[in-house]
Scaffold this motif. Structure first.
Motif, mmCIF file in Angstrom:
data_model
loop_
_atom_site.group_PDB
_atom_site.id
_atom_site.type_symbol
_atom_site.label_atom_id
_atom_site.label_comp_id
_atom_site.label_asym_id
_atom_site.label_seq_id
_atom_site.Cartn_x
_atom_site.Cartn_y
_atom_site.Cartn_z
ATOM 1 N N THR A 181 -1.663 5.780 3.484
ATOM 2 C CA THR A 181 -2.297 4.646 2.826
ATOM 3 C C THR A 181 -1.845 3.325 3.435
ATOM 4 O O THR A 181 -2.639 2.392 3.593
ATOM 5 C CB THR A 181 -1.981 4.657 1.320
ATOM 6 O OG1 THR A 181 -2.331 5.929 0.766
ATOM 7 C CG2 THR A 181 -2.764 3.568 0.592
ATOM 8 N N ALA A 211 -11.721 -0.185 3.190
ATOM 9 C CA ALA A 211 -11.077 0.742 2.250
ATOM 10 C C ALA A 211 -11.822 2.069 2.183
ATOM 11 O O ALA A 211 -11.291 3.061 1.672
ATOM 12 C CB ALA A 211 -11.015 0.110 0.863
ATOM 13 N N SER A 219 -4.660 0.836 4.914
ATOM 14 C CA SER A 219 -4.913 -0.450 4.268
ATOM 15 C C SER A 219 -4.483 -1.634 5.133
ATOM 16 O O SER A 219 -5.185 -2.643 5.206
ATOM 17 C CB SER A 219 -4.192 -0.503 2.913
ATOM 18 O OG SER A 219 -4.591 -1.635 2.178
ATOM 19 N N SER A 242 -5.847 2.487 -1.179
ATOM 20 C CA SER A 242 -6.473 1.429 -0.390
ATOM 21 C C SER A 242 -7.327 0.524 -1.276
ATOM 22 O O SER A 242 -7.385 -0.691 -1.065
ATOM 23 C CB SER A 242 -7.343 2.043 0.717
ATOM 24 O OG SER A 242 -6.554 2.744 1.651
ATOM 25 N N ALA A 260 0.828 -1.211 0.000
ATOM 26 C CA ALA A 260 0.000 0.000 0.000
ATOM 27 C C ALA A 260 0.862 1.261 0.000
ATOM 28 O O ALA A 260 0.466 2.283 -0.571
ATOM 29 C CB ALA A 260 -0.923 0.001 1.214
#
Length: 430
Positions: A398, A309, A402, A280, A274
Motif C-alpha cells: 500500500t 488509487a 499510494s 490507498s 499509507a
C-alpha cells in the motif's frame, strides 16, 4: 463472551491475523496430531478458490464498462507513468525472484503435473491463445486447456481458466461501454456485492491462517517459519528497490534533475501514512494535501489521485509476480524469458484490476499461476501464504501504491512546468 467478541472486533485484520498466526504455531508444536484444526485452513483456501474467478470477471467488466469515451482529462502523461511504473514493478519482481529463488511450503506439490508447464515461447503463445477463446462458462467453472506442441493434442485440467475469464471480461466490458446507465449501475452493484462477499471471506482469514500454519508446522516443523521469513525479505527487498531505484529512474527520465528530493518527500508524507492505514483510498486526502503543498495543478491532481488509487498498483504487481515465481520454483517449473515477459504484463494488468479490499492483489495470483499450468488447489494455497506474510507485505504494498500516486502526478506536472521555463525545487522536509 460478548466483551471478548467486542474486543476482537475492534482489532484490525492484521492484528487478528497475527493472533491466529501465534495460535497456529502454538497448536502445531503442542498438538501436532490433533484433528480438525487444519480444516480451518482447508475451508479458507477453498473459499478463496471459489470466489477468485467470479471476482476477476465482475471487477474487470465493471472497470471497463464505466470508461467514458471522449472525455478530456489532460492526464495522459500521468496515466502513462502509472502503467509504466506498474509494469516495471512486476518486471523487476520477476527478475529479482529469478536471481533469488525462494520455495514455498505447499501441500500436493509432489502430485502436481510438472509436465504441463510450458517450456518455450511457442508453447506459451499456443496455450495462451487457446485459453483466450475457451468457452466462457467453462473458463469460469472448470476448464483450463494445454496444447502439446508436438502432437497438437489438447488436455484439460480441473481449475478455472483465468485467461479465458480475463478476455471475456474485457470483451463484455467493452461491449457495455455504451450500455444504458441503469445497466452499468447494476454491474457496479454486482461488483460491490462480490467484493462484499470477498470481505466476508477475508474476515475468516485469522482462522484460515491458523489452520494453514498449524498444518505446515505439524507436518514440517518450525523450519517452515524460515520460508515465510525469506518470502517477507524478498518482497520487502523488491519493493524497496522499486521505491528507491526504479521510481527515481522513471522520474529522472521525465524531469531531468535529481529525483530523490521528490521521491523521498512522497515516501515521507504519503508512504508512511499509507503503510499504517493499508488503504490507498483512505490515503487519498493525504495525497491531495501533498499535491497542494507541492504547488501542483488542482484540476489535474483532483482526477489523477483518485484514479491512481484504482489503477496505479506497482506494489500489487510485485506481490503477484513474486509469489507466482516462488510457486513455480516450489513445483519445479522452469520460467523461460518469453514467459517471464508475459507474466510481467499479466501481473500489471491484474494489479490494475485488484479488488479494493485488504489482500485484493492476492486473489489475482491464480490468474498469473494459470500461465504455468499450476493447479487451482496449489494456487489457492499461495493466496493463503500471502495472507500469512501480509502482516508486512500488505503495508509495504500500500505504501508503494499510494506514494507513487502523488509521485507520478508531481512528475508529470513538474515536466509541464519545466517546459514553461519554471524552476522546480522540492524540499524533502516540506
Amino acid at each position: 463472551m460478548k466483551n471478548i467478541w467486542n474486543t476482537w472486533s475492534r482489532l484490525s485484520l492484521i492484528q487478528q491475523i497475527c493472533i491466529g498466526l501465534v495460535i497456529g504455531i502454538f497448536l502445531g508444536v503442542a498438538f501436532p496430531k490433533a484433528t480438525g484444526i487444519g480444516l480451518f485452513g482447508t475451508l479458507f483456501v477453498s473459499a478463496l478458490k471459489a470466489v477468485a474467478p467470479i471476482l476477476v470477471l465482475v471487477l474487470i467488466v465493471n472497470a471497463i464498462c464505466h470508461h467514458e469515451t471522449g472525455k478530456k482529462t489532460n492526464i495522459k502523461n500521468i496515466i502513462g507513468l502509472y502503467l509504466v511504473g506498474t509494469f516495471a514493478g512486476g518486471a523487476m519482481a520477476v527478475i529479482v525472484a529469478r536471481l533469488f529463488p525462494v520455495k514455498l511450503v505447499l501441500n500436493g506439490v509432489d502430485a502436481a503435473d510438472t509436465a504441463s508447464a510450458p517450456t518455450d515461447l511457442v508453447t506459451v503463445l499456443t496455450n495462451l491463445l487457446t485459453n483466450l477463446v475457451a468457452n466462457p462458462i467453462h473458463a469460469l467453472a472448470t476448464l483450463s486447456i494445454s496444447i502439446d506442441p508436438e502432437t497438437l493434442s489438447a488436455s484439460t485440467s480441473v481449475s478455472p481458466n483465468f485467461l479465458g475469464i480475463l478476455v471475456w471480461a474485457c470483451l463484455l466490458g467493452l461491449c457495455l461501454i455504451k450500455a444504458r446507465q441503469s445497466t452499468k449501475d447494476m454491474i457496479e452493484d454486482l461488483a460491490n456485492s462480490i467484493s462484499q462477499i470477498v470481505r466476508w471471506v477475508i474476515k475468516f482469514a485469522p482462522l484460515g491462517v491458523m489452520g494453514l500454519i498449524y498444518t505446515a508446522i505439524s507436518t514440517t516443523g518450525l523450519s517452515v517459519l524460515v520460508s515465510y521469513g525469506q518470502i517477507i525479505l524478498l518482497l520487502v527487498g523488491i519493493m524497496l528497490l522499486d521505491a528507491l531505484v526504479l521510481n527515481p529512474i522513471i522520474v529522472f527520465t521525465q524531469i531531468r534533475q535529481n529525483p530523490y528530493p521528490l521521491v523521498l518527500r512522497c515516501l515521507k508524507d504519503s508512504g508512511i501514512t499509507a503503510f499504517f492505514t493499508r488503504s490507498s483510498a483512505a490515503n487519498i486526502p493525504v495525497n491531495m494535501q501533498l499535491c497542494e503543498d507541492l504547488g501542483l495543478d488542482k484540476d489535474t491532481y483532483a482526477i489523477s489521485i483518485p484514479l491512481g488509487a484504482t489503477i496505479n498498483m506497482a506494489g500489487a504487481a510485485i506481490t503477484i509476480s513474486t509469489l507466482t515465481m516462488c510457486c513455480c520454483f516450489t513445483i519445479g517449473h522452469q520460467v523461460p524469458l518469453g514467459l517471464a515477459i508475459i507474466l510481467s504484463v499479466l501481473s500489471a494488468l491484474s494489479a490494475c484490476g485488484a479488488s479494493g479490499v485488504p489482500g485484493g492483489s492476492l486473489l489475482l495470483i491464480p490468474l498469473a499461476c494459470s500461465l504455468f499450468g499450476i493447479p487451482g488447489d496449489i494456487a489457492a494455497q499461495v493466496i493463503g501464504v500471502g495472507f500469512i506474510v501480509a502482516v508486512v507485505q500488505d503495508s509495504m504494498e500500500t505504501a508503494i501504491n499510494s506514494s507513487t500516486d502523488a509521485l507520478f502526478t508531481a512528475t508529470a506536472d513538474f515536466k509541464r512546468q519545466k517546459k514553461e521555463g519554471k524552476t522546480i525545487k522540492v524540499s524533502i522536509l516540506g
